[in-house]
Structures are given as structure tokens and as C-alpha cells.
Design a protein around this motif. Structure first.
Motif, PDB file in Angstrom:
ATOM      1  N   PHE A 251     -21.679  12.442   3.877  1.00 31.98           N
ATOM      2  CA  PHE A 251     -21.749  11.655   5.115  1.00 31.98           C
ATOM      3  C   PHE A 251     -20.360  11.400   5.717  1.00 31.98           C
ATOM      4  CE2 PHE A 251     -25.634  10.579   2.794  1.00 31.98           C
ATOM      5  CZ  PHE A 251     -26.575  10.899   3.756  1.00 31.98           C
ATOM      6  N   PHE A 252     -19.295  11.763   4.957  1.00 38.47           N
ATOM      7  CA  PHE A 252     -17.941  11.610   5.503  1.00 38.47           C
ATOM      8  C   PHE A 252     -17.707  12.583   6.655  1.00 38.47           C
ATOM      9  CE2 PHE A 252     -15.798   9.995   1.325  1.00 38.47           C
ATOM     10  CZ  PHE A 252     -16.709   8.962   1.297  1.00 38.47           C
ATOM     11  N   THR A 253     -18.343  13.758   6.577  1.00 37.66           N
ATOM     12  CA  THR A 253     -18.170  14.769   7.628  1.00 37.66           C
ATOM     13  C   THR A 253     -19.335  14.689   8.599  1.00 37.66           C
ATOM     14  OG1 THR A 253     -18.328  16.135   5.657  1.00 37.66           O
ATOM     15  CG2 THR A 253     -16.977  16.976   7.476  1.00 37.66           C
ATOM     16  N   SER A 254     -19.036  15.082   9.824  1.00 34.64           N
ATOM     17  CA  SER A 254     -20.070  15.061  10.856  1.00 34.64           C
ATOM     18  C   SER A 254     -21.208  16.012  10.488  1.00 34.64           C
ATOM     19  CB  SER A 254     -19.452  15.477  12.190  1.00 34.64           C
ATOM     20  OG  SER A 254     -20.436  16.072  12.995  1.00 34.64           O
ATOM     21  N   TYR A 255     -22.388  15.563  10.774  1.00 37.40           N
ATOM     22  CA  TYR A 255     -23.581  16.351  10.508  1.00 37.40           C
ATOM     23  C   TYR A 255     -23.539  17.664  11.295  1.00 37.40           C
ATOM     24  CZ  TYR A 255     -28.544  17.558  11.176  1.00 37.40           C
ATOM     25  OH  TYR A 255     -29.735  18.199  11.283  1.00 37.40           O
ATOM     26  N   LEU A 256     -22.994  17.622  12.504  1.00 34.57           N
ATOM     27  CA  LEU A 256     -22.904  18.804  13.362  1.00 34.57           C
ATOM     28  C   LEU A 256     -22.035  19.876  12.698  1.00 34.57           C
ATOM     29  CD1 LEU A 256     -23.838  19.758  16.178  1.00 34.57           C
ATOM     30  CD2 LEU A 256     -21.635  18.976  17.052  1.00 34.57           C
ATOM     31  N   VAL A 257     -20.916  19.427  12.137  1.00 35.45           N
ATOM     32  CA  VAL A 257     -19.998  20.363  11.470  1.00 35.45           C
ATOM     33  C   VAL A 257     -20.679  20.997  10.262  1.00 35.45           C
ATOM     34  CG1 VAL A 257     -17.795  20.553  10.245  1.00 35.45           C
ATOM     35  CG2 VAL A 257     -17.992  19.068  12.249  1.00 35.45           C
ATOM     36  N   ARG A 258     -21.382  20.144   9.480  1.00 31.07           N
ATOM     37  CA  ARG A 258     -22.069  20.664   8.297  1.00 31.07           C
ATOM     38  C   ARG A 258     -23.136  21.682   8.695  1.00 31.07           C
ATOM     39  NH1 ARG A 258     -24.612  16.097   5.475  1.00 31.07           N
ATOM     40  NH2 ARG A 258     -24.052  14.783   7.237  1.00 31.07           N
TER      41      ARG A 258
ATOM     42  N   SER B 198     -21.655  25.029   9.428  1.00 25.70           N
ATOM     43  CA  SER B 198     -21.215  25.779   8.251  1.00 25.70           C
ATOM     44  C   SER B 198     -22.353  26.638   7.690  1.00 25.70           C
ATOM     45  CB  SER B 198     -20.660  24.834   7.195  1.00 25.70           C
ATOM     46  OG  SER B 198     -21.687  24.009   6.718  1.00 25.70           O
ATOM     47  N   TRP B 199     -23.603  26.261   8.015  1.00 27.88           N
ATOM     48  CA  TRP B 199     -24.735  27.075   7.549  1.00 27.88           C
ATOM     49  C   TRP B 199     -24.753  28.450   8.221  1.00 27.88           C
ATOM     50  CZ3 TRP B 199     -27.345  26.628   3.344  1.00 27.88           C
ATOM     51  CH2 TRP B 199     -27.538  25.372   2.750  1.00 27.88           C
ATOM     52  N   TYR B 200     -24.142  28.548   9.406  1.00 23.83           N
ATOM     53  CA  TYR B 200     -24.048  29.840  10.092  1.00 23.83           C
ATOM     54  C   TYR B 200     -23.458  30.899   9.186  1.00 23.83           C
ATOM     55  CZ  TYR B 200     -25.370  29.005  14.943  1.00 23.83           C
ATOM     56  OH  TYR B 200     -26.073  28.778  16.076  1.00 23.83           O
ATOM     57  N   VAL B 201     -22.332  30.502   8.560  1.00 24.09           N
ATOM     58  CA  VAL B 201     -21.602  31.432   7.695  1.00 24.09           C
ATOM     59  C   VAL B 201     -22.487  31.880   6.538  1.00 24.09           C
ATOM     60  CG1 VAL B 201     -19.486  31.706   6.346  1.00 24.09           C
ATOM     61  CG2 VAL B 201     -19.558  30.108   8.277  1.00 24.09           C
TER      62      VAL B 201
ATOM     63  N   LEU C  46     -35.662  10.732  10.471  1.00 27.77           N
ATOM     64  CA  LEU C  46     -34.425  11.457  10.785  1.00 27.77           C
ATOM     65  C   LEU C  46     -34.733  12.884  11.231  1.00 27.77           C
ATOM     66  CD1 LEU C  46     -32.029  10.273   7.940  1.00 27.77           C
ATOM     67  CD2 LEU C  46     -31.894   9.728  10.370  1.00 27.77           C
ATOM     68  N   SER C  47     -35.683  13.539  10.549  1.00 27.08           N
ATOM     69  CA  SER C  47     -36.020  14.918  10.900  1.00 27.08           C
ATOM     70  C   SER C  47     -36.730  14.975  12.246  1.00 27.08           C
ATOM     71  CB  SER C  47     -36.926  15.536   9.830  1.00 27.08           C
ATOM     72  OG  SER C  47     -36.333  15.415   8.571  1.00 27.08           O
ATOM     73  N   PHE C  48     -37.672  14.065  12.433  1.00 25.05           N
ATOM     74  CA  PHE C  48     -38.505  14.039  13.646  1.00 25.05           C
ATOM     75  C   PHE C  48     -37.636  13.913  14.893  1.00 25.05           C
ATOM     76  CE2 PHE C  48     -41.475  11.916  16.629  1.00 25.05           C
ATOM     77  CZ  PHE C  48     -42.559  12.777  16.530  1.00 25.05           C
ATOM     78  N   GLY C  49     -36.611  13.093  14.807  1.00 20.42           N
ATOM     79  CA  GLY C  49     -35.800  12.836  15.993  1.00 20.42           C
ATOM     80  C   GLY C  49     -34.555  13.705  16.077  1.00 20.42           C
ATOM     81  N   ASP C  50     -34.379  14.609  15.108  1.00 18.94           N
ATOM     82  CA  ASP C  50     -33.130  15.375  15.091  1.00 18.94           C
ATOM     83  C   ASP C  50     -33.139  16.478  16.145  1.00 18.94           C
ATOM     84  OD1 ASP C  50     -30.605  16.220  14.169  1.00 18.94           O
ATOM     85  OD2 ASP C  50     -31.597  17.840  13.078  1.00 18.94           O
ATOM     86  N   PHE C  51     -31.979  16.623  16.773  1.00 14.89           N
ATOM     87  CA  PHE C  51     -31.834  17.627  17.817  1.00 14.89           C
ATOM     88  C   PHE C  51     -31.020  18.811  17.304  1.00 14.89           C
ATOM     89  CE2 PHE C  51     -28.793  19.151  20.993  1.00 14.89           C
ATOM     90  CZ  PHE C  51     -29.660  19.740  21.900  1.00 14.89           C
ATOM     91  N   VAL C  52     -30.061  18.539  16.415  1.00 22.93           N
ATOM     92  CA  VAL C  52     -29.069  19.541  16.004  1.00 22.93           C
ATOM     93  C   VAL C  52     -29.699  20.707  15.240  1.00 22.93           C
ATOM     94  CG1 VAL C  52     -27.005  19.895  14.588  1.00 22.93           C
ATOM     95  CG2 VAL C  52     -27.220  17.855  16.003  1.00 22.93           C
TER      96      VAL C  52
END
Lengths: 282, 361
Positions: free
Chosen positions: A111-118, A121-124, A217-223
Motif C-alpha cells: 500500500f506504500f506504492t500507488s495502486y496505478l503503478v502496481r 507493472s503487470w504489463y511487463v 473495492l473491486s466493484f468500484g474499481d476503474f483501474v
């Protein structure tokens, strides 16, 4: 006795009441109001008409999106709960107190890193030429398409929710009275059956709350659905974005948002009622 | 003599460096009410847990009904335990709690319910069968816990300080319930407690443990009248303990000279020699008090220091000329006749057969 108005106590209560009214209740009421506005020539004008509600709720694509969002969030919640359980169980019952403290600390680190950044990283890792496919290629499998799939969406959701679910499950089960597990064994319950007979009933409240958090959290997630799911099958948050973009339809987006909130309210209410229900007559 | 139901042979239990039980040999007979008593950390609960299979002995053998039980898992034994915390399942009703063990044994739904209700009725809490466990009182929960174990119709019931959470008058009532049940059912009760009054009130035999070892096994009366060693004598309490050297031997009796004077005591048949150290005990309720100097062998003049009242019984604390503390227990009405005051000088005396020399220190 007449209740006296306590100025001192009120002084401390007012800021939070004020904050909630200004930034939660106010916008919420405004959103409800917007859902009755109309858009003419790409301009929103104040009105009180049912047209947005009628249009949205009669469209097939809204309901497709609605059920898909519930489905994919539900799948993700189920997977998260099942994946987390063995780890949480081990941390709660097998690990020393010290190890458990360290594990919970380490689980907070994501949770220290932004969820967007994490998520990026899945792209790679998941790309057609990514790490996973490269490894599978070595043993003659693949490549598999993992990005822009339901799988990608679920992976994204889990990135957000899994550490939280492990923490909530662990804390809940660590509070289970170990004597009750021994008592069940003493009465002839096999070791694995104690999970079903004792551990789950005792940690029901915490586990349901963990699942509820995961679902919300999943239901409302956009990222996750946008970047990893490819948004071919839009979830409701993506539908909101699309609706506002296409023709400035803020009122219709408000309808979707209110439907989402109503759904979450209903599910949360039912889940909490279930979580605190007790067996036997009172 | 029939085979004992349970045998411990040279049983040891270590938890890392800590030795919980060392070299225990113990027989438990079918149908007896055995109390295992000791202060916390003496190994009594570990002993019980080994019987239930919740701990495996580090070495030695535990047999139940002749079968070696060392590695038998808890759920494969018929050794229901009544827990100190009761360990009732809070998510089940009273009846469902009682049914739990039967359900695990695959007993059918109707049969289960019938037997559970039968036991709840027998424990006089039938009316609470469908109630949630958390709404019952301490005494009612206690009865549910007993029913939950006894519904299994075991040969042996294990009890781990089951009354420690109850208030005093409820303890007395539950003691009566337990002794009556044990007699009616004719099964073995193994009852772990730190409370002497509970152990002595209920048990046929008492095992006193200290630091992982058995200090003495015997009937409550034997232990009370003739403690085997100083630990037991002190643990049992209300004993006068006097140490000295053997002055002379005369068959069953020895004369021991102590700083408070020379006294005659009965000695069990252990070899002793003149000049050896010896300790004897006289229980406080067997000491007589008089104004006039008594005639028997064992008498000592003491000064009254204080009195302690418990109901109609009173304990006098006195001091001999050399400063040794003596305790005398007597009926309050007898004390009133004596009209004693603090600092009064008074004679204590006791019969030879009531003074027992300890087997060893």
C-alpha cells in the motif's frame, strides 16, 4: 430531565458533522439532483425529468454492464478469499506471534506504492512477450493472451485487494479461541473438519467483512478493468466514464453511479446482517 | 485386583527445555474419582492433556484399557474433557453443543437430539435447550459442558478445574452434582484442581503433584493425617510441622527432640537410627488446648498470638518458648469456654498416634 445543550461537546462534534455534510451528503444529494437534469446541445440544464432513468434502465448495455460488474467482482472476491485463506490460516494458527506481526507489516508494504503503478507493472509480466509467456515458451507453451481479458481484470482487482484480505482474515482468525478447536478435537472432530466446524463459524463476522471490503473495492474499481481488462466489456465505472465523454451525459452517468451506490448499500447491509446473525434463541 | 483402567509408566513430557512431567508412574482404576492436585505449573494439566491426547508424552507409556495410547490422536479417543473455560461453542445452542460429539461420531439426527435433550433434562436445564450459549448463566453453562461430555457415555471423564470460574456457593452445589453423577454412572472421573477443598471433598484418591512429580498418592484422609513429605504437609496446610533428631526408638514410635521439646510420634516402617534427622506432623484439628498442664507425652506451653475465624471453626496461632509457630483448629464454642486472650499462656497436647513422622523430607 431536559437535555442540556452542551456547547463544549458540540464544539468537538461539529467539524466532523460539517465535513460529512459538505463533502459527502451534499455531493450525494447533488448527484441525485443531476440525475433528473437534461442535456440539450451538449449543455446540461436544470430540470426534473425521468428521462435519464428511463433511458438508462431500459438499455441492454447498462444491464449487461451491471451484471458483468457484479459477476467479475464476485469472482474476484471468491478467488481472493480462497487464495488468502491458507496463508491467513497458517499465519493465525501455525506462526508465532512474532512472525505474524512481521507478516502483517510486510502485507502493508504494497500500500506504500500507488495502486496505478502496481497495476502497470503487470504489463511487463502479463504481456504477450512478457515474463510469464517467456517462461512458458521455454517449456513449449503459449503464448497466452492475458492482458485485455477477464483474467487481466481479476489480476488487477487482486493486486488491490489480496493483501488487505489476508490481513483481515489473519487478524480475525488469530482471535479464535484455540481451546475451542481442541474441544472439538476432544469430541471426535477430525483435524481438517475443525476448520469448517469451529474456525469458520467463530471467524464468520471478520471473514464476511473481509469479503465485503474486497467486493466493494473491486466493484468500484476503474483501474484494473480499464488497463488490464481492456474494457471491451465495460464495468460500471468504465460505463460512467464513457457516458460522460459521449455527449456530456452527466445526468445519465449519475444514474449509473446511483445504481452502483444502491447496489453496494444493499449488499453491504445484507452482508453485515449475515455477519452478526447468531445461532440459537436469545 | 483388576487391571487398572489407565496406567502411566515412566511418563515424561518436555516442552523444549521445560520439564512439565518427569517420570510419572500412576494407575487409575475403573470407577474411581481421582483428583490431581497441585499449584500452577506442577504438571497436573499436562498430565490430563496427555490422557486426552492433546499432548504426546516425550517418553514412557500411557495405556488406557491396556492399549498403548501415546500416538493416538485426540479425536480417536473416548476421553471427553470438561474445560476450565468450559470451551462451549458460542455459535451453537445448548442442545447443539451437547449434540456436537454425537454428530462427530455419526449418530443420526433424531437419536442425537433425543440423547442431548435427555442429558440436558438430567442436568436440570432442559428448558434452556434451544437457548444461545452466551445467554446462559455460569452454573447453567457448567451443566451444558458436563452434558456435552457425558452424552458420549465415556468410561472416563476428564475435568480441568471446571469449577474455578464459579462463585463459592455454586461450587459447593456443583461438587454435590459431580459426586452424585460419578456414583450414579460408575465411571472414572479424573479431576484436576489446585483447590484442596474440592479435591478432598469429592475424590476417592488424591494425587498431589509438585514440579512435575507425584509427591503423594492416597485417600484424602491418608494425605491429611499422614503426609508423606514436607511438601505435602505444607501444601495440605493447617499442619504443625516439627523437625529435630531421633532421640530414641521404640518399635512403632520414635522420640524426636526438637527445639520446642521432645515429642513421641508414630513412624511408618522405614528404617531409622538414633541421631538421624526426622520431621513429624500433627494436624491442627487434633491438637488439644488446656489451662492445666496435661499428662500425655506430647505437650508444649505456648503463647496465643492471634485467632482466625472461618464460620464456626477457629484457628489459633500460637508460639512456643523457642519461637516455633503452632496452629490449633477448634470449634468456636469450645474456644468461648476457654475464655482465651492474646498473650495468654496455654498448654497444647496431642496423642502419640496423631503425630506422624514423614517418610522423607
Amino acid at each position: 430531565m431536559k437535555r442540556k445543550f452542551d456547547l463544549y461537546a458540540m464544539t468537538w462534534r461539529l467539524p466532523i458533522i460539517f465535513w460529512q455534510l459538505l463533502f459527502f451528503v451534499g455531493p450525494l444529494l447533488f448527484m441525485v439532483a443531476i440525475s433528473f437534469f437534461v442535456v440539450k446541445n451538449y449543455r446540461m440544464t436544470e430540470a426534473f425529468e425521468m428521462v435519464n432513468w428511463q433511458k438508462m434502465l431500459s438499455r441492454g448495455y447498462f444491464w449487461d454492464s451491471y451484471w458483468y460488474t457484479i459477476f467479475i467482482a464476485g469472482i474476484s472476491t471468491t478467488v481472493a478469499m480462497l487464495l488468502a485463506f491458507p496463508a491467513s490460516f497458517a499465519l493465525a494458527f501455525r506462526a508465532s506471534d512474532n512472525l505474524r506481526r512481521w507478516a502483517i507489516f510486510l502485507l502493508i508494504i504494497p500500500f506504500f506504492t500507488s495502486y496505478l503503478v502496481r497495476t502497470f507493472s503487470w504489463y511487463v509480466i502479463l504481456a504477450e512477450s512478457g515474463v510469464v509467456n517467456a517462461m512458458l515458451g521455454q517449456i513449449g507453451l503459449g503464448p497466452f493472451k492475458m492482458l485485455n481479458t477477464h483474467f487481466g481484470t481479476v489480476i488487477g482487482y487482486l493486486t488491490l485487494t489480496l493483501p488487505l484480505v489476508v490481513i483481515l482474515q489473519t487478524v480475525t482468525m488469530a482471535n479464535v479461541d484455540k481451546t475451542l478447536i481442541e474441544a472439538a478435537r476432544n469430541l471426535g472432530c477430525k483435524p481438517l473438519a475443525t476448520i469448517w466446524r469451529v474456525v469458520l463459524p467463530l471467524s464468520k463476522t471478520g471473514l464476511i467483512v473481509a469479503a465485503l471490503f474486497c467486493f466493494i473495492l473491486s466493484f468500484g474499481d476503474f483501474v484494473a478493468p480499464f488497463y488490464l481488462g481492456g474494457s471491451q466489456e465495460p464495468t460500471l465505472p468504465i460505463l460512467i466514464l464513457d457516458t460522460t465523454k459521449s455527449g456530456q451525459q452527466w445526468p445519465r452517468a449519475a444514474v449509473v453511479a446511483i445504481m452502483m451506490m444502491a447496489t453496494l448499500f444493499t449488499i453491504a447491509f445484507a452482508a453485515i446482517a449475515l455477519a452478526y446473525r447468531k445461532g440459537g434463541a436469545r | 485386583m483388576t487391571e487398572p483402567l489407565v496406567t502411566f509408566r515412566n511418563v515424561k513430557k518436555h516442552f523444549g527445555e521445560f520439564v512439565a512431567v518427569r517420570e510419572m508412574d500412576l494407575d487409575i482404576h475403573a470407577g474411581e474419582f481421582l483428583a490431581i492436585m497441585g499449584s500452577s505449573g506442577c504438571g497436573k494439566t499436562t498430565t490430563l492433556r496427555m490422557l486426552a491426547g492433546l499432548e504426546a508424552p516425550t517418553s514412557g507409556e500411557i495405556r488406557i484399557g491396556g492399549d498403548l495410547m501415546n500416538e493416538v490422536k485426540p479425536h480417536e479417543r473416548e476421553t471427553p474433557l470438561v474445560w476450565q473455560s468450559l470451551a462451549l461453542f458460542p455459535f451453537l445452542s445448548a442442545r447443539e453443543n451437547v449434540e456436537f460429539g454425537l454428530k462427530m461420531r455419526g449418530v443420526g439426527k433424531e437419536e442425537r437430539k433425543r440423547r442431548a435433550l435427555e442429558w440436558l433434562d438430567r442436568m436440570e436445564i432442559g428448558e434452556f435447550a434451544e437457548r444461545n450459549i452466551t445467554t446462559l448463566s455460569g452454573g447453567q453453562k457448567q451443566r451444558v459442558a458436563l452434558a456435552r461430555s457425558l452424552v458420549m457415555e465415556p468410561k472416563m471423564l476428564l475435568l480441568d478445574e471446571p469449577l474455578s470460574a464459579l462463585d463459592a456457593n455454586l461450587v459447593i452445589r456443583m461438587q454435590a452434582v459431580l459426586t452424585r453423577l460419578q456414583k450414579e454412572l460408575g465411571i472414572t472421573f479424573v479431576y484436576v484442581t489446585h483447590s484442596q477443598s474440592e479435591a478432598f471433598a469429592m475424590a476417592d484418591r488424591v494425587v498431589i503433584m509438585s514440579q512435575g512429580e507425584i509427591a503423594q498418592v492416597g485417600s484424602p484422609k491418608d494425605i491429611y493425617r499422614a503426609p508423606a513429605n514436607r511438601f505435602v504437609a505444607e501444601f495440605v496446610g493447617r499442619n504443625n510441622i516439627l523437625s529435630g533428631t531421633v532421640a530414641s526408638l521404640d518399635g512403632e514410635t520414635v522420640t524426636i527432640s526438637t527445639p520446642s521439646g521432645a515429642f513421641v510420634a508414630t513412624a511408618p516402617d522405614t528404617a531409622r537410627s538414633v541421631g538421624a534427622d526426622a520431621t513429624f506432623v500433627v494436624s491442627a484439628d487434633l491438637v488439644s488446648v488446656s489451662r492445666e498442664e496435661p499428662t500425655g507425652e506430647n505437650r508444649v506451653l505456648c503463647t496465643l498470638i492471634s485467632e482466625e475465624f472461618v464460620g464456626s471453626m477457629v484457628t489459633l496461632f500460637l508460639e512456643s518458648a523457642d519461637g516455633h509457630e503452632f496452629k490449633v483448629q477448634m470449634q468456636e464454642r469450645d474456644l468461648i469456654e476457654l475464655d482465651l486472650h492474646n498473650d495468654d499462656q496455654i498448654w497444647l497436647s496431642w496423642a502419640v498416634q496423631n503425630a506422624h513422622v514423614l517418610d522423607h523430607e
